[in-house]
Design a protein around this motif. Structure first.
Motif, mmCIF file in Angstrom:
data_model
loop_
_atom_site.group_PDB
_atom_site.id
_atom_site.type_symbol
_atom_site.label_atom_id
_atom_site.label_comp_id
_atom_site.label_asym_id
_atom_site.label_seq_id
_atom_site.Cartn_x
_atom_site.Cartn_y
_atom_site.Cartn_z
ATOM 1 N N ILE A 93 24.465 -4.387 45.949
ATOM 2 C CA ILE A 93 23.416 -5.878 44.859
ATOM 3 C C ILE A 93 24.964 -6.057 44.101
ATOM 4 O O ILE A 93 25.776 -5.777 43.692
ATOM 5 N N TYR A 151 22.301 -12.286 44.673
ATOM 6 C CA TYR A 151 21.259 -12.742 43.061
ATOM 7 C C TYR A 151 21.648 -13.603 42.556
ATOM 8 O O TYR A 151 23.497 -13.724 42.428
ATOM 9 N N GLU A 166 22.423 -11.210 26.443
ATOM 10 C CA GLU A 166 21.345 -10.029 26.349
ATOM 11 C C GLU A 166 20.701 -9.818 27.226
ATOM 12 O O GLU A 166 20.186 -8.648 27.721
ATOM 13 N N PRO A 179 21.145 -8.214 31.524
ATOM 14 C CA PRO A 179 21.066 -7.154 32.307
ATOM 15 C C PRO A 179 19.180 -6.582 31.952
ATOM 16 O O PRO A 179 19.303 -5.958 32.916
ATOM 17 N N VAL A 180 18.837 -7.599 30.857
ATOM 18 C CA VAL A 180 16.997 -6.484 31.084
ATOM 19 C C VAL A 180 16.473 -7.980 32.011
ATOM 20 O O VAL A 180 15.521 -7.234 32.787
ATOM 21 N N ASN A 184 17.242 -5.797 35.248
ATOM 22 C CA ASN A 184 16.531 -4.615 35.401
ATOM 23 C C ASN A 184 15.329 -4.750 35.218
ATOM 24 O O ASN A 184 14.711 -4.255 36.266
ATOM 25 N N LYS A 185 14.719 -5.674 34.929
ATOM 26 C CA LYS A 185 13.512 -5.870 35.047
ATOM 27 C C LYS A 185 13.256 -6.215 36.700
ATOM 28 O O LYS A 185 12.300 -6.242 37.290
ATOM 29 N N PHE A 186 13.916 -7.271 37.058
ATOM 30 C CA PHE A 186 13.589 -7.847 38.548
ATOM 31 C C PHE A 186 13.934 -7.039 39.530
ATOM 32 O O PHE A 186 14.071 -7.405 40.432
ATOM 33 N N ILE A 187 14.908 -6.451 39.473
ATOM 34 C CA ILE A 187 16.051 -6.041 40.455
ATOM 35 C C ILE A 187 15.586 -4.621 40.170
ATOM 36 O O ILE A 187 15.602 -4.009 41.549
ATOM 37 N N GLY A 188 15.643 -3.547 39.650
ATOM 38 C CA GLY A 188 15.903 -2.416 39.461
ATOM 39 C C GLY A 188 16.820 -1.483 39.082
ATOM 40 O O GLY A 188 16.619 -0.405 39.912
ATOM 41 N N ARG A 189 17.950 -1.648 39.931
ATOM 42 C CA ARG A 189 19.379 -0.975 40.706
ATOM 43 C C ARG A 189 20.623 -2.137 39.319
ATOM 44 O O ARG A 189 20.270 -3.150 39.485
ATOM 45 N N GLN A 231 27.276 -9.546 28.563
ATOM 46 C CA GLN A 231 26.248 -8.419 28.560
ATOM 47 C C GLN A 231 26.216 -7.933 30.190
ATOM 48 O O GLN A 231 26.460 -7.089 30.471
ATOM 49 N N TRP A 271 27.305 -4.487 31.633
ATOM 50 C CA TRP A 271 26.245 -3.670 32.791
ATOM 51 C C TRP A 271 26.827 -3.464 33.992
ATOM 52 O O TRP A 271 26.757 -2.263 34.212
ATOM 53 N N ARG A 328 9.775 2.864 40.394
ATOM 54 C CA ARG A 328 10.717 2.706 40.821
ATOM 55 C C ARG A 328 11.638 3.787 41.163
ATOM 56 O O ARG A 328 12.619 3.527 42.552
ATOM 57 N N GLU A 386 13.599 -2.681 44.185
ATOM 58 C CA GLU A 386 13.344 -4.219 43.636
ATOM 59 C C GLU A 386 12.158 -4.800 44.791
ATOM 60 O O GLU A 386 12.343 -6.268 43.969
ATOM 61 N N THR A 420 12.484 -4.024 27.271
ATOM 62 C CA THR A 420 13.466 -3.507 27.191
ATOM 63 C C THR A 420 14.751 -4.028 25.968
ATOM 64 O O THR A 420 14.957 -5.602 25.894
ATOM 65 N N PHE A 455 18.917 -4.633 24.982
ATOM 66 C CA PHE A 455 20.265 -4.366 25.510
ATOM 67 C C PHE A 455 21.410 -4.237 24.196
ATOM 68 O O PHE A 455 21.463 -4.654 23.331
ATOM 69 N N PRO A 508 27.028 -0.091 27.739
ATOM 70 C CA PRO A 508 25.797 -0.396 27.427
ATOM 71 C C PRO A 508 24.765 0.033 27.296
ATOM 72 O O PRO A 508 24.858 0.595 28.702
ATOM 73 N N LEU A 516 20.036 -0.022 27.994
ATOM 74 C CA LEU A 516 19.010 -0.662 27.832
ATOM 75 C C LEU A 516 17.614 0.158 27.188
ATOM 76 O O LEU A 516 17.055 1.040 27.953
ATOM 77 N N PHE A 562 8.149 -13.086 40.500
ATOM 78 C CA PHE A 562 9.335 -12.006 40.811
ATOM 79 C C PHE A 562 10.133 -12.575 42.404
ATOM 80 O O PHE A 562 10.315 -11.852 42.581
#
Lengths: 336, 336
Positions: free
Chosen positions: A66, A186, A242, A245-246, A249-254, A268, A272, B197, B209, B218, B220, B227, B229, B251
């Motif tokens: 990713i 992305y 900030e 990273p949020v 994590n929310k959209f990709i999760g990796r 950030q 991350w 996930r 994803e 979440t 940061f 770092p 979350l 999404f």
């Protein structure tokens, strides 16, 4: 049997042809032809080779490759103002006749008088007001069409070319190089997610579902028996600092294995990325080329690069010096 | 020359072998072997053929082949309670010793007394309290590990098998069939995005994803210089009912061409899918099999299917009758 002179000429010719073919071969093999050979290009290519070598110590399976890229100032220019702000201003001027009250109401009054300084005097609140007035109040499908129309016709004030041609040729090559090596790229931008989605696939080869950005809320409604999503004048998510990273994590999760930014807004995201285990690549585009583009960093109101630059230097992240590292900045205009 | 009797036996043998090989060939060619031949299976296969035939009137280019699936009751079971609620209850029991105050405080008091009726008497507010107490207050990495541990060990009370084996075999085949035909499948669930996930890739072949779900906020933070979350006890997004088209737009940014659900919580997702131009497939799993699974629809507190069923019948959407259409419900247990 050739004379010595003819023999010499023949040999020279063969040598020239051989050299030429070697040079052609090198160029054809070079995935990053707009990058000068230097530390940044070497770091990128070493990293990609490291994580894609099967059985190697740094091998990363394809689904985990990713890569996240900031957009403004990283993939396309962001001066003299964020392109999305130029879009908002054009849009508000077009809407002004339907809003006579704007003549007396800030920040619209300053805007319509061409007084950008007056607009910005209103601070973040004024910007949010402008964004809401220009980006909300229509369906998602209507907004998509508005963006498509603008991006097809608007031109950058300095370079007099479409904004989508004010993208960085070396970064287009980097995206293509990563795609060829099994990376999923992305965009992770502070810009509006629905402002980017209509054109990123054509311009970057990144599909709309691989865009993470700031958003306003939408609401599902039935209108004349058909479902629509109405864009509301209410912030949903700010994908900056900030928030990056949020959002990742929310959209990709990796967690990304490679991330590229150009400002403290990306700091950030790079932290991350760096905190993951295994090989990671953190890159910053440093705007150092006032002649071909712009030169700005620690003091710039747009795209300020200060703390992230310090950390890049301390941690050994890759800093791309636009003037030194890039042979060309923008792609050839379409059709040339 | 064979005797007539030997000739007859040989002919019979050849005929049997020929028949057997035809049956094997049919099974090998059938991408949906757990589906009975019937209207639902035919509608699915006709649709996939229609949109994937190059040059055909219904052809959909591969990048636009977006398919969205509800999870609870569509890909895996949802009775006797949503599996995520079972997770929350197990988690709260494990946390109870650290929270002596729960002994006097609803909905925790009822929960710890095994009085689920008392818990549910507190309504939605009680459920949110339970979710927050069990899902927030740790980092995203810690929560991922908690989910992985639970999903590896917990067993469904009726079927006495892991929850990940209470998935529907016919739907696994449908997902694989769509993947083989260039579809990109997404889960669009009212369930928690970070609850799904950690295991969906292994179970459904859907990468993390490509999961859209409900979420909590979440934040940061730097913790010991690294770092993280942190998961906050605050709702971010509810991906249910009107939220599903909103989540799809946020999404994915493309409208699905195929969507599958099983309850009124999926109604708006199906309406949103149906409203696109060109061919669309809308499907509902109808739970009609009390013997092998459960039978419930218009009056069920979990997975109520009422208005969406009416619209499916009025619009000609595909309704899968679990009892009639599915040869098997669950996959063979692992290792058998």
């Amino acid at each position: 049997m050739p004379t010595p002179r003819r023999f010499f000429l023949c040999t020279l010719l063969v040598a020239i042809l051989a050299l030429a073919s070697v040079q052609v071969a090198v160029a054809a093999d070079d995935p990053l032809p707009s990058w000068h050979d230097g530390a940044a290009k070497r770091a990128i290519m070493d990293f990609v080779q490291h994580v894609t070598t099967p059985g190697g110590t740094g091998f990363v399976p394809e689904p985990e490759r990713i890569a996240t890229f900031d957009n403004d100032g990283t993939l396309w220019a962001e001066q003299p103002m964020y392109f999305q702000l130029a879009f908002a201003l054009d849009r508000l001027k077009a809407l002004a006749p339907q809003h006579p009250e704007w003549k007396e109401q800030e920040p619209f009054k300053s805007l319509l008088a061409g007084d950008l300084k007056g607009v910005f005097a209103g601070g973040e609140k004024a910007i949010v007001q402008l964004i809401m007035a220009s980006h909300a109040g229509m369906t998602t499908a209507e907004f998509e069409q508005i963006v498509k129309d603008w991006i097809a016709t608007a031109r950058h004030p300095r370079f007099n070319r479409p904004y989508t041609e004010c993208v960085y040729q070396p970064m287009l090559e980097l995206l293509a190089y990563l795609h060829a090596n099994g990376f999923k790229t992305y965009i992770v931008s502070g810009g509006g997610i629905e402002f980017m989605r209509p054109w990123v696939e054509k311009v970057y080869g990144i599909p709309p579902e691989q865009v993470v950005g700031s958003s306003i809320k939408t609401k599902f409604e039935m209108r004349d028996g058909k479902p629509v999503l109405m864009r509301l004048p209410e912030v949903d998510f700010i994908d900056d600092k900030e928030g990056k990273p949020v959002g990742i994590n929310k959209f990709i999760g990796r967690r990304p294995v490679l991330a590229f930014g150009n400002s403290d807004g990306d700091h950030q995201m790079l932290q991350w990325t760096a905190a993951g285990s295994g090989p990671r690549f953190m890159g910053l585009v440093h705007h150092t080329d006032a002649e071909r583009e712009w030169a700005y960093d620690r003091q710039s109101p747009i795209g300020r690069l200060d703390k992230a630059l310090d950390e890049a230097q301390a941690q050994g992240w890759t800093v791309v010096d636009m003037k030194q590292d890039w042979k060309t900045i923008f792609p050839l205009p379409a059709g040339r």
